[in-house]
Enzyme design. Structure first.
Site, PDB file in Angstrom:
ATOM      1  N   THR A 190       0.988  -1.256  -0.017  1.00 58.67           N
ATOM      2  CA  THR A 190      -0.317  -0.080  -0.409  1.00 58.67           C
ATOM      3  C   THR A 190       1.108   0.820   0.230  1.00 58.67           C
ATOM      4  O   THR A 190       0.327   2.457  -0.536  1.00 58.67           O
ATOM      5  CB  THR A 190      -0.928   0.297   1.119  1.00 58.67           C
ATOM      6  OG1 THR A 190      -0.042  -0.389   2.246  1.00 58.67           O
ATOM      7  CG2 THR A 190      -1.758  -0.972   1.869  1.00 58.67           C
ATOM      8  N   ASP A 316      -0.253  -5.291  19.060  1.00 59.93           N
ATOM      9  CA  ASP A 316      -0.308  -4.308  17.677  1.00 59.93           C
ATOM     10  C   ASP A 316      -0.425  -2.406  17.480  1.00 59.93           C
ATOM     11  O   ASP A 316      -1.085  -2.285  16.580  1.00 59.93           O
ATOM     12  CB  ASP A 316      -1.777  -4.879  17.571  1.00 59.93           C
ATOM     13  CG  ASP A 316      -2.222  -4.722  15.342  1.00 59.93           C
ATOM     14  OD1 ASP A 316      -0.979  -4.337  14.871  1.00 59.93           O
ATOM     15  OD2 ASP A 316      -3.135  -3.723  15.223  1.00 59.93           O
TER      16      ASP A 316
END
Length: 585
Positions: A190, A316
């Site tokens: 991306t 995360d």
């Protein structure tokens, strides 16, 4: 539309993660060319190292990643007279996260679904549009793109089906197309490629699928792979002993944001993501080089040195946003620094030398209950085990898994010498660690997606917070709070003493006084803004440009807030539009 059984199952059980599934309805045919660009200016190494003030040709305009424009025609005095000059609808929904790039009057934008559009930067007229034909079975966890790399007369697009594509900048025609990894195993791209000395560098996404992260370089001319460096060291490599057993083979460490570059030492600094799966007990050890910055030799890909922001990531907390390179004066000495407001809630000030990265200072820039402190000699955070996710037990922690600042970039002003941070305050989260087997191509989080929580601290009076910090003293200079919105957009600073940012659910683009934090101007757009504003100049007129197009994680936070019964709704409009502003004459 066909979606694989894997994707169907994933969609069914993980709707929380998939505000983006509608993007599958946008599959389109390949390139349609409207018209070539005449007199295109080749992007040379010298121009990238010292870009003209009126152009924006790199992700953060300059290799140092400061996100600063030297243009000052639009400034604190006249910004109140700034009005739309032109707009351009992309025809695509979901998160538009790319900066509009400008090279001598030509603008290039990218959109979700692998589109590149070339526009006249003065009028908004379209030259050409490239549309990538994506596979029908492609599952896009993050359907977005953050821009094309520019080199000579070519553009380079990294795609969500894990290819690197070279385009003719004048026509949009494909020159070469290289498969980077296998999207069916959860690998995708991306980011905007970083191009240094004819090497096109990209890093992969896919940490949530149990991949092994990497940065890879291709020859800009013919697409030949030149080197590939894994962010998790293999057997016999330094740092391999920070892993246990075979955990390193699927340990994450994706590298999905563009790096920064020190042209004097010829060193690329690249941020590395979290370990996989999330609970640290499933991958004991410090887990190098996850949640770190690595210093790479762009000629060979060799890792020169590194600094790990936090060890054994369990929250995360990707640290993929590359550090800014700033010449800093602090405590009576001058040194070359790396500055990184981290997802782990720590504002990091480091010193970069040719041999190593030294810890200088770190402090919390938003509330966190995870760190008890930082070891002063090494910069190693001291963890509170009560707030570290583990297996078989729900653990809550602050900030949330989106961190104190996610991937949207901070900016540094060479005028004020302040750092401007798009922070999120008063968010916490939690989940229950669960041991599940890795299945290639399927999400592998170490918890149930429906168990992931976003909560608001009791008594919170705001969420988003635009902060100005003096990195020389560690003092907060000013802050602007957003009582009803997260702040999820990159910041740009200008020599006109403006700080520009979108990132809120009310669809605004705002300009603040860089020295005082006073709100000077705002404009409502069609959708929310996640990408960064840029400043450029054509024929003596300065413009401010940004893409408006809400989606992906900004929308996922919005969905979570709406479920929290705190008076917010989840209905931020979608649809991409390029907005370009100028001062009314």
């Amino acid at each position: 539309m066909t979606i694989t059984s894997t994707a169907v199952k994933t969609c069914a059980v993980k709707k929380w993660l998939l505000s983006s599934t509608v993007a599958f309805t946008c599959l389109t045919a390949p390139a349609a060319v409207a018209g070539p660009i005449e007199n295109y200016s080749p992007v040379t190494p010298a121009r990238l190292e010292n870009p003209e003030p009126g152009n924006w040709m790199l992700y953060r305009r300059t290799y140092d990643g400061q996100g600063y424009s030297p243009l000052n025609q639009i400034n604190t005095t006249n910004v109140k007279n700034m009005v739309p000059a032109w707009t351009f609808a992309t025809g695509v929904i979901e998160g538009h996260e790319a900066p509009p790039l400008v090279n001598n009057g030509v603008m290039f934008i990218t959109t979700p679904m692998g589109q590149v559009i070339a526009l006249n930067a003065k009028t908004g007229d379209q030259y050409w549009r490239y549309k990538r034909e994506l596979p029908e079975d492609l599952f896009q966890l993050h359907p977005t793109n953050r821009g094309v790399g520019l080199w000579q007369d070519k553009l380079y697009l990294a795609t969500t089906d894990d290819h690197l594509v070279a385009l003719d900048a004048k026509t949009g025609k494909v020159l070469w197309d290289k498969k980077v990894q296998d999207y069916k195993k959860g690998q995708y791209l991306t980011l905007m490629p970083l191009i240094v000395d004819g090497k096109v560098m990209v890093g992969g996404s896919g940490g949530e699928f149990g991949v092994r992260g990497y940065v890879v370089a291709y020859d800009a001319e013919d697409g030949k792979e030149l080197w590939r460096t894994f962010t998790i060291p293999g057997e016999g490599e330094p740092g391999h002993d920070t892993w246990s057993g075979d955990d390193w083979k699927s340990g994450g460490g994706s590298a999905w944001m563009t790096g920064t570059y020190d042209k004097d030492t010829k060193t690329v600094y690249w941020g590395v993501g979290n370990a996989a799966p999330w609970p640290g007990g499933m991958h004991p050890g410090d887990n190098l080089y996850t949640s770190s910055v690595i210093a790479l030799d762009p000629a060979t890909g060799k890792i020169k040195t590194h600094f790990q922001y936090h060890q054994n990531d369990s929250w995360d907390w990707d640290e993929v946003d590359a550090p800014m390179l700033v010449d800093l004066q602090r405590d009576g000495r001058s040194f070359k620094s790396l500055i990184h407001p981290g997802r782990d809630a720590i504002f990091w000030v480091l010193e970069r030398t040719p041999e190593r990265i030294n810890y200088v200072n770190g402090w919390n820039f938003v509330h966190t209950d995870v760190w008890k402190g930082i070891e002063p000699e090494t910069g190693r955070p001291i963890v509170d085990p009560e707030h570290k996710p583990t297996l078989g037990k729900r653990v809550d922690f602050c900030p949330s898994l989106w961190g104190g600042k996610d991937w949207p970039s901070a900016a540094y002003s060479q005028n004020t010498r302040f750092v401007y941070v798009p922070a999120n305050e008063n968010f916490c989260g939690g989940f229950t660690g669960e041991k599940v087997p890795l299945v290639p191509g399927q999400l592998w989080l170490g918890t149930k997606p429906e168990d992931i929580g976003l909560t608001v601290r009791p008594g919170a009076d705001h969420f988003g917070e635009l902060q100005a910090w003096d990195p020389a003293t560690g003092k907060k200079v000013w802050a602007h709070n957003f009582p009803k919105s997260q702040l999820f957009g990159s910041v740009t600073a200008t020599a006109g003493d403006l700080v520009l940012v979108g990132g809120t659910n009310d669809r605004m683009l705002r300009a603040f006084h860089a020295k005082t934090g006073e709100l000077l101007w705002e404009q409502k757009t069609n959708s929310g803004i996640m990408g960064m504003p840029v400043a450029y100049e054509v024929d003596g007129t300065q413009y401010i440009a940004v893409q408006s197009g809400w989606g992906v994680d900004a929308q996922r936070i919005q969905d979570a807030l709406a479920k929290g019964n705190i008076g917010l709704e989840d209905n931020v409009p979608q649809g991409g539009v390029v907005w370009v502003f100028a001062v009314k004459k």
